[in-house]
Structures are given as structure tokens and as C-alpha cells.
Motif scaffolding. Sequence first.
Motif, PDB file in Angstrom:
ATOM      1  N   UNK A 263     101.396   2.110 -15.758  1.00 13.16           N
ATOM      2  CA  UNK A 263     102.634   1.804 -15.973  1.00 13.16           C
ATOM      3  C   UNK A 263     103.229   2.807 -16.578  1.00 13.16           C
ATOM      4  N   UNK A 264     102.746   3.923 -17.253  1.00 11.95           N
ATOM      5  CA  UNK A 264     103.519   5.121 -17.644  1.00 11.95           C
ATOM      6  C   UNK A 264     103.628   6.215 -16.625  1.00 11.95           C
ATOM      7  N   UNK A 265     103.161   5.788 -15.402  1.00 10.19           N
ATOM      8  CA  UNK A 265     103.172   6.631 -14.261  1.00 10.19           C
ATOM      9  C   UNK A 265     102.088   7.914 -14.076  1.00 10.19           C
ATOM     10  N   UNK A 266     100.839   7.510 -14.635  1.00 10.84           N
ATOM     11  CA  UNK A 266      99.757   8.470 -14.147  1.00 10.84           C
ATOM     12  C   UNK A 266      99.019   8.299 -13.138  1.00 10.84           C
ATOM     13  N   UNK A 267      98.316   9.108 -12.860  1.00 18.92           N
ATOM     14  CA  UNK A 267      97.017   8.675 -12.000  1.00 18.92           C
ATOM     15  C   UNK A 267      95.929   8.382 -12.863  1.00 18.92           C
ATOM     16  N   UNK A 268      95.109   7.532 -12.801  1.00 19.48           N
ATOM     17  CA  UNK A 268      94.069   6.861 -13.642  1.00 19.48           C
ATOM     18  C   UNK A 268      92.594   7.102 -12.883  1.00 19.48           C
ATOM     19  N   UNK A 269      91.768   7.189 -13.692  1.00 17.82           N
ATOM     20  CA  UNK A 269      90.406   7.403 -13.234  1.00 17.82           C
ATOM     21  C   UNK A 269      89.335   6.709 -14.384  1.00 17.82           C
ATOM     22  N   UNK A 270      88.240   6.233 -13.931  1.00 18.70           N
ATOM     23  CA  UNK A 270      87.040   5.706 -14.611  1.00 18.70           C
ATOM     24  C   UNK A 270      85.910   6.506 -14.492  1.00 18.70           C
ATOM     25  N   UNK A 271      84.849   6.428 -15.487  1.00 16.22           N
ATOM     26  CA  UNK A 271      83.913   7.046 -15.297  1.00 16.22           C
ATOM     27  C   UNK A 271      83.087   6.616 -14.064  1.00 16.22           C
ATOM     28  N   UNK A 272      82.558   7.665 -13.263  1.00 17.64           N
ATOM     29  CA  UNK A 272      82.202   7.143 -11.663  1.00 17.64           C
ATOM     30  C   UNK A 272      81.117   6.123 -11.610  1.00 17.64           C
ATOM     31  N   UNK A 273      80.568   5.988 -12.693  1.00 22.71           N
ATOM     32  CA  UNK A 273      79.586   4.769 -12.761  1.00 22.71           C
ATOM     33  C   UNK A 273      80.123   3.554 -12.812  1.00 22.71           C
ATOM     34  N   UNK A 318      97.364  17.020 -11.129  1.00 23.14           N
ATOM     35  CA  UNK A 318      95.991  16.837 -11.475  1.00 23.14           C
ATOM     36  C   UNK A 318      95.575  17.265 -12.825  1.00 23.14           C
ATOM     37  N   UNK A 319      96.449  17.500 -13.506  1.00 26.15           N
ATOM     38  CA  UNK A 319      96.345  17.977 -14.942  1.00 26.15           C
ATOM     39  C   UNK A 319      95.993  16.778 -15.834  1.00 26.15           C
ATOM     40  N   UNK A 320      94.942  17.147 -16.590  1.00 24.92           N
ATOM     41  CA  UNK A 320      94.566  15.960 -17.667  1.00 24.92           C
ATOM     42  C   UNK A 320      95.601  15.686 -18.798  1.00 24.92           C
ATOM     43  N   UNK A 351      95.240  18.115 -23.322  1.00 23.27           N
ATOM     44  CA  UNK A 351      94.852  16.794 -23.409  1.00 23.27           C
ATOM     45  C   UNK A 351      94.869  15.988 -24.558  1.00 23.27           C
ATOM     46  N   UNK A 352      95.338  14.787 -24.564  1.00 25.25           N
ATOM     47  CA  UNK A 352      95.136  13.859 -25.967  1.00 25.25           C
ATOM     48  C   UNK A 352      93.769  13.370 -25.644  1.00 25.25           C
ATOM     49  N   UNK A 353      93.087  13.147 -26.740  1.00 19.74           N
ATOM     50  CA  UNK A 353      91.621  12.748 -26.907  1.00 19.74           C
ATOM     51  C   UNK A 353      91.582  11.315 -27.735  1.00 19.74           C
TER      52      UNK A 353
END
Length: 413
Positions: A263-273, A318-320, A351-353
Motif C-alpha cells: 500500500x505504501x508503494x514498496x516491493x515486498x518479500x518474505x523469507x524464502x521458506x 532494490x534498496x532495502x 534500513x529501518x529494522x
Amino acid sequence: MAFAQLLDEYKQNPDLTYHTWFLHNEERLKAFRSIRRGVLQVISDIKDGTFPNDFKGSSLEFVLTCITEQKQVFEGASHPFYWKPKLRIPDIYENQDHKRYFGQFLECCLKATKPETVVAEIKRLDSYRIKGLGPAVASILYFLHPTWVPPFNTAIVNGYNRLFGERRKLGSWTEYLAIREKLLTVNQEHRQQLSNDLGALAGLLFEVGMGNLLAPDVADQPAIEREKIEKQLSKRHKEVVSDQQEEQAHTEMQHHLLTIGRALGYDVAVARNDLSRQYKGNAFSFVCLPTLPQLPVASETAQTIALIDVVWLEKGTGRLVCAFEVEKSTSIYSGILRLTDLTCSLPDHATKLYLVVPDSRKKEVELQLTRPSIRQTNTAIGYILMSDLRTHCDALCRFGNDHRVLEKIAHMV
């Protein structure tokens, strides 16, 4: 009951460790890299003289807590390392020579490329006769070399003795190496039913040692013995159901984070598993990047980043932007390690953690984030309560412009 039948019973029961810890536990897989990273920190602290004279607050405590978060097989793995001042054990805190020997041992084992090297280092460490430092260290070595070194604790030794009719003792490296040789032979004989990873066989010994499986020589004992086992298995089943509920909450939090990120316009990814997961009919694979873009890090670090629960990335670059670890009621340490590993590996990425944590663990999270070993990394990690993420997900999607909207619900310490 023959060993093969016992093995089948172990593998078929969904409440025993073969399923709950070894086979279907993604946290187990994530732990290997986190623990390796933690061991490197222990070695570094010993080398530069910052390793403290107590277990509490040390990088070693961090490593052992990551291990005990595995629960079941590794519950209590940290106890042998608590500093007991009156007994002066284990003598790796005040004795500087012993501290150095221990650090050198860990470094040599970490870098070992063949099992013979690890065995030689075990014998070298044993020759120093460091009071109170025994085969409990195998719990660490297992996560460095799971196909060479079996884990070791009281339940595993008890299970070994019941299963093979021996009388091996707990506190001796010589006894441990004899057990290891036997387990390597048994594992090779039954490898098609087990695994190259010695954790599968260790889990069987653990269940026998805990009385959740009857060894062949006691299979015909009175019904009272089986009644005891039924009670224990009932208790284990309740624990498994609780773990499944936590896993559902984990998946729900990942879903909220993915929804907000998109919704904020980012690409998203989850842990590969986790790419095959879904929440209420919403498949993660339909909203996530299939793989993370290539990052300027070593391959091992890239594997760690690929295991972080959720990441947000700038479209096109592709920047985190943000990284999130969703923690359960039993895990915090390994997630913190992955986040600190990320920020140390990508210093140019702002990167914000964040940790996403159960409400009940708020105070503990704050305590861990103020630990000296975390402060030393200059890593700023915030935390978000699960209830806040659940309650405000829609509002964050509707009114947020970028990742800074998370500051409305995030806490810093």
C-alpha cells in the motif's frame, strides 16, 4: 520392538520432535546462520578482551539462548554455561588462559573443513582440563556442523543408554566421542529413514530418554508405564497445538506487513521458506517478489537476508527500506541476530529494522534491545506489538505515505 519399528513410530507421531522440531520447523533452519554469526561474536569478544567475567550479558549467553529457543531437544542447553562463582565453574570467565583456549577451540571448529579436525580440537580442549566445561559445548558444535556432531544432553544420554544397553556418562568428552561414533554408525545404517543431519537421530534418543517412546527392551513393561507415556504425549500434544496457534499468528503478522508495504508503494518479500504460505486465501506468492534482488553482500549473508521474515524494498532500485522479524513467544534472540547481521552487512542502506512481538513480551524485548552486545553494533532496532499491527493495519495502508508511518505504532528503546 525392533529399532526400525521404533524409528517408524518416532517418524509417524506428529507430536514428537521429528515433526515438531526437525522436519517442519523453519526456525530450526534459520537458527544455523544466526548461531554461526553469534559464535563469531564470541570469538571476537575473547580476542579483543571484551568478553565479560560472567555468562549474563555475554555474547555466549546470546548464542545459547538462540539454541534454547529451539525448545524440546535443546531446552536447558544454557544451564551448564551459567557462571557459578562458589564452584568457579565453568572456568572460562575468570581464568584468562581458559577463556582463550575456549575461543581458539570455537574458532578452529568453526573453520573446520573435515570432521577429524573437530574431533582433534575436542581432544585438545579436553586436555586443558577446564573445570566445568564438558560436552555441553556439543550443543554449539551441532549448529556449526550438524552432519558431524550430534547434540548432547541428559535426555539424549539416557535415551542412548536405554536404547543400546550401555552406561555412558554425561560429563565426559571421552564418553561423548564414544557415543558419537556409535551414532554415526547407526545413522549410516538407517540413513534412508533418517538424515545426514544427526539432529534426526538425536531427536529419537531424546524422546526415548524423556520416556515418550519405549525402547525395545522395555516394550513389554506393565500398562502403568504406557499410561505414563500417554500422559506425557498428551502434554506434548497441547504444546504442539500452542505452537501451531503461534505459527498462525506469525503468518497473520507477515500478511499485515506485506499488505502495508504494498500500500505504501514498496516491493515486498518474505523469507524464502515462507513464500508458499497464505493467510485467509491470500497467497504470499501473489504479492511478493519471487526472489530478492542481488545485493552487494557475501553469499552467506545473502542467505541470511533471504530468511528475514519480511522486507520492503524501493521499486526500481532494490534498496532495502525496512526489515521485519516476527517473533513468537519463545524466540527473540535469533531475530535480533539476523537484523544486526543485515545492517552490519549493508551499511550504505538506511534500513529501518523492527521486531514484531507478542504483547506479553514487551518488557523482555526492551531488555534485550538494551544489551551491551546489541548497543556495540550501533544497530537501532524498534519493536511493534502484534495487537497494534493487527488493529492499525488498515489505517496505516490508508493514511501512510511511506515507511515513516510505522513510527506511529513502533517503539524505540
